[in-house]
Design an enzyme around this catalytic site. Structure first.
Site, mmCIF file in Angstrom:
data_model
loop_
_atom_site.group_PDB
_atom_site.id
_atom_site.type_symbol
_atom_site.label_atom_id
_atom_site.label_comp_id
_atom_site.label_asym_id
_atom_site.label_seq_id
_atom_site.Cartn_x
_atom_site.Cartn_y
_atom_site.Cartn_z
ATOM 1 N N HIS A 32 -7.926 9.322 -1.356
ATOM 2 C CA HIS A 32 -7.216 9.262 -0.075
ATOM 3 C C HIS A 32 -8.027 9.860 1.079
ATOM 4 O O HIS A 32 -8.080 9.301 2.165
ATOM 5 C CB HIS A 32 -5.877 9.978 -0.202
ATOM 6 C CG HIS A 32 -4.855 9.540 0.775
ATOM 7 N ND1 HIS A 32 -3.504 9.656 0.555
ATOM 8 C CD2 HIS A 32 -4.969 8.964 2.000
ATOM 9 C CE1 HIS A 32 -2.830 9.179 1.581
ATOM 10 N NE2 HIS A 32 -3.695 8.769 2.489
ATOM 11 N N ASP A 47 0.834 -1.193 0.000
ATOM 12 C CA ASP A 47 0.000 0.000 0.000
ATOM 13 C C ASP A 47 0.874 1.250 0.000
ATOM 14 O O ASP A 47 1.728 1.423 0.870
ATOM 15 C CB ASP A 47 -0.902 -0.003 1.241
ATOM 16 C CG ASP A 47 -1.812 1.209 1.310
ATOM 17 O OD1 ASP A 47 -2.986 1.081 0.921
ATOM 18 O OD2 ASP A 47 -1.333 2.278 1.761
ATOM 19 N N LYS A 71 -3.046 5.925 -3.977
ATOM 20 C CA LYS A 71 -4.156 6.806 -3.619
ATOM 21 C C LYS A 71 -4.044 8.181 -4.261
ATOM 22 O O LYS A 71 -2.940 8.688 -4.505
ATOM 23 C CB LYS A 71 -4.216 6.967 -2.096
ATOM 24 C CG LYS A 71 -4.199 5.664 -1.325
ATOM 25 C CD LYS A 71 -4.258 5.892 0.171
ATOM 26 C CE LYS A 71 -3.920 4.632 0.934
ATOM 27 N NZ LYS A 71 -2.452 4.387 0.962
ATOM 28 N N TYR A 92 2.741 9.934 -0.085
ATOM 29 C CA TYR A 92 3.906 9.336 0.569
ATOM 30 C C TYR A 92 5.208 9.644 -0.172
ATOM 31 O O TYR A 92 6.285 9.470 0.390
ATOM 32 C CB TYR A 92 3.747 7.826 0.699
ATOM 33 C CG TYR A 92 2.493 7.363 1.398
ATOM 34 C CD1 TYR A 92 1.667 8.243 2.090
ATOM 35 C CD2 TYR A 92 2.132 6.012 1.363
ATOM 36 C CE1 TYR A 92 0.517 7.805 2.712
ATOM 37 C CE2 TYR A 92 0.977 5.567 1.987
ATOM 38 C CZ TYR A 92 0.172 6.466 2.652
ATOM 39 O OH TYR A 92 -0.972 6.026 3.264
#
Length: 275
Positions: free
Chosen positions: A109, A46, A76, A51
């Protein structure tokens, strides 16, 4: 190999995966953590645009020697891309960063106020194009899901939410299951802020099974039909977290863990997210 469950479009998702938020200080550390996880048997990774680690995650997947179809990849869509009408562009950017031909699960998200329904329509277009095997949401409360479902032609496959014994979110879990949406837990082991894994109830149950409190929590997740994505970059913990298929919690133990609920978040409340 980890167990899988079927999403509402008959795509299989491994019930345990690796969360990669802040998993490494740099791309090399992220790469090593994902490669180690894959070597230990993880088949669900994931990540997210936020990120900023899709490139090393994708590299680890490509260089693992594991068939692409045997690894389930989630990423996401970030809120600013919704606000700026860049949803399709953001998806293509994630594909490019990962250097993969397709994504297994693409999630919104966080809900963007006033744009939940319109964002979902764009997600449906991406799904119809066939470059993601499933679409879903993250951090959506019941009222967000109700707003989305009014005009939806595709039901979200997953709702990924903060979920752990101090924040069990049972009402949302029940709602999602009633709509055919699989609940997925981020931060399933809590954080240093709440010292969840030192909880006496969890320590006691773990001792009875010869397992760690973390393993008990993750087992609690999957027995409740919740996909879970613990984060770790340590080889021993990665191995420990996935070693949860050789024991079973009793119904009474699950109830004991449910009673630990304190409605205590480690992250932001979905109604107050800012982009």
């Amino acid at each position: 190999m980890t167990k899988k469950i079927l999403l509402n479009n008959d795509v299989s998702i491994p019930v345990i995966g690796l969360g990669t938020y802040k998993i490494g200080m740099n791309d090399d550390e992220t790469y090593r953590a994902v490669r180690t996880a894959l070597d230990k048997g993880y088949r669900h990774i994931d990540t997210a645009t936020l990120y900023m680690n899709e490139k090393p995650v994708g590299k680890a997947i490509r260089e693992s020697g594991i068939l692409r179809e045997d690894i389930f990849v989630t990423t996401k869509l970030w809120g600013t891309d919704i606000l700026n009408n860049r949803i399709q562009m953001a998806f293509e950017g994630s594909l490019k960063n990962l250097r993969l031909d397709y994504i297994d699960l693409y999630l919104v998200h966080w809900p963007v106020k006033g744009m939940v329904s319109s964002a979902w329509k764009a997600m449906e277009d991406i799904y119809i194009d066939g470059k993601t095997r499933a679409i879903g949401v993250s951090n959506h409360l019941i009222h967000h899901l109700e707003e989305l479902l009014k005009d939806a032609t595709v039901i979200p496959a997953v709702n990924q939410i903060e979920l752990h014994p101090y924040l069990i979110q049972q009402e949302i879990i029940d709602y999602c299951k009633g709509k055919g949406i699989v609940p997925e837990a981020w931060s399933p082991l809590g954080s240093k802020k709440n010292s969840l894994l030192q909880d006496e109830t969890l320590v006691d149950i773990a001792g009875k099974h010869g397992k760690s409190p973390a393993q008990v929590v993750l087992r609690w997740n999957i027995q409740k039909g919740i996909v879970t994505i613990p984060k770790s970059s340590h080889e021993e913990r990665l191995a420990e977290n996935i070693d949860i298929f050789d024991f079973r919690l009793s119904d009474d133990e699950i109830k004991q863990i449910d009673k630990l609920d304190r409605n205590r978040r480690t992250g932001v409340h979905p109604d107050f997210i800012e982009f």
